[in-house]
Design a protein around this motif. Structure first.
Motif, PDB file in Angstrom:
ATOM      1  N   THR A   1       0.831  -1.208   0.000  1.00 56.70           N
ATOM      2  CA  THR A   1       0.000   0.000   0.000  1.00 56.70           C
ATOM      3  C   THR A   1       0.864   1.256   0.000  1.00 56.70           C
ATOM      4  OG1 THR A   1      -1.723  -1.166   1.221  1.00 56.70           O
ATOM      5  CG2 THR A   1      -1.832   1.237   1.224  1.00 56.70           C
ATOM      6  N   ALA A   2       2.039   1.149   0.601  1.00 53.37           N
ATOM      7  CA  ALA A   2       2.972   2.286   0.643  1.00 53.37           C
ATOM      8  C   ALA A   2       3.807   2.387  -0.622  1.00 53.37           C
ATOM      9  CB  ALA A   2       3.889   2.155   1.849  1.00 53.37           C
ATOM     10  N   ASP A   3       3.481   1.617  -1.671  1.00 52.07           N
ATOM     11  CA  ASP A   3       4.158   1.671  -2.968  1.00 52.07           C
ATOM     12  C   ASP A   3       5.623   1.244  -2.911  1.00 52.07           C
ATOM     13  OD1 ASP A   3       1.975   2.447  -4.498  1.00 52.07           O
ATOM     14  OD2 ASP A   3       2.309   4.577  -4.118  1.00 52.07           O
TER      15      ASP A   3
ATOM     16  N   GLY B   1       2.339   6.851  -7.549  1.00 49.79           N
ATOM     17  CA  GLY B   1       2.553   5.416  -7.327  1.00 49.79           C
ATOM     18  C   GLY B   1       3.036   4.697  -8.561  1.00 49.79           C
ATOM     19  N   GLN B   2       2.321   3.644  -8.928  1.00 50.22           N
ATOM     20  CA  GLN B   2       2.735   2.802 -10.053  1.00 50.22           C
ATOM     21  C   GLN B   2       2.701   3.547 -11.378  1.00 50.22           C
ATOM     22  OE1 GLN B   2       4.050  -0.286  -9.613  1.00 50.22           O
ATOM     23  NE2 GLN B   2       3.877   0.296  -7.447  1.00 50.22           N
ATOM     24  N   ASN B   3       1.826   4.546 -11.523  1.00 50.93           N
ATOM     25  CA  ASN B   3       1.831   5.342 -12.747  1.00 50.93           C
ATOM     26  C   ASN B   3       3.152   6.085 -12.911  1.00 50.93           C
ATOM     27  OD1 ASN B   3      -0.752   4.628 -13.562  1.00 50.93           O
ATOM     28  ND2 ASN B   3      -1.726   6.281 -12.412  1.00 50.93           N
ATOM     29  N   GLY B   4       3.703   6.516 -11.787  1.00 48.00           N
ATOM     30  CA  GLY B   4       5.012   7.162 -11.834  1.00 48.00           C
ATOM     31  C   GLY B   4       6.092   6.220 -12.320  1.00 48.00           C
ATOM     32  N   LEU B   5       5.983   4.942 -11.953  1.00 46.53           N
ATOM     33  CA  LEU B   5       6.962   3.956 -12.414  1.00 46.53           C
ATOM     34  C   LEU B   5       6.869   3.751 -13.921  1.00 46.53           C
ATOM     35  CD1 LEU B   5       6.859   1.222  -9.629  1.00 46.53           C
ATOM     36  CD2 LEU B   5       8.506   3.076  -9.941  1.00 46.53           C
TER      37      LEU B   5
ATOM     38  N   ALA C   1       1.301   8.720   2.885  1.00 45.57           N
ATOM     39  CA  ALA C   1       1.962   7.607   3.567  1.00 45.57           C
ATOM     40  C   ALA C   1       2.657   6.686   2.567  1.00 45.57           C
ATOM     41  CB  ALA C   1       0.939   6.824   4.373  1.00 45.57           C
ATOM     42  N   LYS C   2       2.781   7.146   1.311  1.00 47.70           N
ATOM     43  CA  LYS C   2       3.321   6.277   0.264  1.00 47.70           C
ATOM     44  C   LYS C   2       4.793   6.564  -0.003  1.00 47.70           C
ATOM     45  CE  LYS C   2      -1.082   5.295  -1.896  1.00 47.70           C
ATOM     46  NZ  LYS C   2      -1.794   5.007  -3.147  1.00 47.70           N
ATOM     47  N   GLY C   3       5.561   6.649   1.068  1.00 48.42           N
ATOM     48  CA  GLY C   3       6.983   6.918   0.914  1.00 48.42           C
ATOM     49  C   GLY C   3       7.755   5.780   0.310  1.00 48.42           C
ATOM     50  N   GLY C   4       7.142   4.603   0.211  1.00 51.20           N
ATOM     51  CA  GLY C   4       7.830   3.462  -0.369  1.00 51.20           C
ATOM     52  C   GLY C   4       8.166   3.624  -1.834  1.00 51.20           C
ATOM     53  N   ILE C   5       7.608   4.667  -2.502  1.00 51.24           N
ATOM     54  CA  ILE C   5       7.907   4.898  -3.904  1.00 51.24           C
ATOM     55  C   ILE C   5       9.394   5.174  -4.096  1.00 51.24           C
ATOM     56  CG2 ILE C   5       7.448   7.365  -3.749  1.00 51.24           C
ATOM     57  CD1 ILE C   5       6.615   5.033  -6.725  1.00 51.24           C
ATOM     58  N   VAL C   6      10.053   5.678  -3.051  1.00 50.67           N
ATOM     59  CA  VAL C   6      11.506   5.899  -3.131  1.00 50.67           C
ATOM     60  C   VAL C   6      12.212   4.580  -3.410  1.00 50.67           C
ATOM     61  CG1 VAL C   6      13.550   6.545  -1.802  1.00 50.67           C
ATOM     62  CG2 VAL C   6      11.453   7.912  -1.607  1.00 50.67           C
TER      63      VAL C   6
END
Length: 410
Positions: free
Chosen positions: A149-151, A337-341, A365-370
């Motif tokens: 959920t945190a990407d 999120g995933q669109n950014g990837l 809360a989606k800091g996992g995108i880093v």
């Protein structure tokens, strides 16, 4: 004979008498006497100039003054220096005051606190789950869901869960401090602490450092370019901006406003002009001025990958005629999120990305995108944007980021 002469004389006398009677009658004939005036004569003022249309008005009598009644300026008043009246048409525009950006070190402390307030729901959720007495399969699935959920991404999540399960099993009893230390170490491993996250802006002996900023419109690309100029100026560097995003009408104006605030000049061209030509001119001006860094803002259209590849490739080739391109920074919106990837993959295929800038990392809360984007591209996150303020852009620090994710120890 005498009778004839006498008759002629009598006739002449008769003619003379008749003529005198006629002339006398004419002289005795008189005109009727003029009537006496009954009122005092008035003087009527000459009519005003006629007006037409909406300006037409009913004529009215106006009081007239003699010249003696008109007040004239005194001799002193007549020789006074006339006051200058500023012509609003030719007046010079006000000079914008150059701002002094906040030092980089100072803003890191403030941004770390902001990140901790907005991001630590991820860390707190993980610590709560890891603190359960019985870590069964259902709990581990909840941990996985929290990370996804945190990407963080599927593969990094699976790796993190496997390592956590092994270390918790070996550890046995788990105090809150031990769990926090454990989670911090594993997250730091995923984020990476050995990557070179410094900006390459040194340039050559006679050429400035050249940084090209790419990304989809709407991610804050132009704003990030302006904020990056502030970061460099705060570090004592001189900057020239190149407005090579000519397909968005407001992009050049927006970038020029950012530059004026810190005293950086903006090189721009006509709307719809050749981006490569503007980028070339920007580097040329940077060399002429002896600037330290040239920042080039590029267009962010993703209508066709082919068009994007041709455009960015041409900009890169033209810039490299002056010297090597030191950095290519990809700007991504952390909330996508995933669109950014997906966007990251496209740009990575088009041009060699050397670093990532994550914007809008606050309030989510989606800091996992880093973790996910670094794993996807194999390049480090170098800058993060944590707000709308002009100085809310800072170098990325893995330790500060992870500490903000898991929160301070209770």
């Amino acid at each position: 004979m005498e009778f004839v002469i006498l008759a002629v004389v009598i006739a002449l006398v008769a003619v003379g008498v008749i003529s005198g009677l006629v002339v006398g009658g004419r002289r005795k004939k008189q005109l009727p006497p003029p009537e006496a005036p009954t009122t005092t004569p008035t003087i009527t003022a000459p009519p005003a100039e006629p007006r037409v249309g909406e300006e037409a008005e009913t004529p009215r009598d106006e009081q007239r003054r003699a010249i003696e009644e008109v007040g004239l300026p005194t001799a002193e008043e007549a020789v006074e220096t006339p006051a200058a009246i500023e012509d609003p048409v030719v007046a010079e525009p006000p000079v914008r005051e150059v701002e002094i950006p906040a030092p980089t070190a100072g803003r890191l402390v403030r941004l770390r606190a902001r990140l901790a307030r907005s991001q630590n729901s991820l860390g707190k959720g993980l610590l709560t789950l890891l603190s359960r007495d019985n870590l069964d399969e259902e709990t581990w699935e909840e941990i996985e869901d929290t990370l996804l959920t945190a990407d963080v991404g599927v593969t990094p999540t699976q790796e993190l869960v496997e390592r956590l399960r092994e270390r918790v099993r070996v550890l046995g009893t788990r105090t809150p401090d031990e769990l926090r230390t454990l989670l911090r170490e594993e997250l730091l491993t995923l984020v990476g602490t050995d990557s070179d996250r410094s900006l390459k802006t040194e340039g050559g002996l006679e050429t400035p450092g050249v940084v090209m900023v790419v990304g989809v419109n709407g991610t804050g690309k132009t704003t990030t370019t302006g904020k990056l100029a502030r970061v460099l100026v705060a570090d004592g560097r001189s900057v020239v901006l190149g407005a090579a995003d000519t397909f968005r009408a407001a992009a050049a104006d927006q970038l020029q406003t950012w530059g004026e605030r810190v005293g950086a000049r903006t090189v721009r061209g006509p709307e719809g002009g050749d981006p490569a030509s503007i980028a070339y001119d920007a580097v040329k001006e940077g060399i002429a001025e002896g600037a330290d860094v040239v920042l080039i803002d590029t267009a962010g259209r993703l209508h066709t990958k082919t068009g994007l590849m041709d455009e960015l490739g041409k900009v890169k080739r033209v810039v490299e005629k002056h010297g090597p391109l030191d950095e290519v920074l990809l700007v991504l919106d952390a909330t996508t999120g995933q669109n950014g990837l997906i966007q990251a993959r496209v740009f990575a295929e088009v041009v060699d990305i050397t670093g990532i800038v994550l914007t809008k990392l606050d309030g989510t809360a989606k800091g996992g995108i880093v973790i996910a984007v670094q794993r996807e591209l194999g390049v480090p996150v170098k800058l993060v944007g944590l707000g709308e303020g002009p100085d809310d852009l800072a170098p990325f620090e893995p330790e500060a980021f992870v500490d903000a994710l898991i929160g301070d120890p209770v």
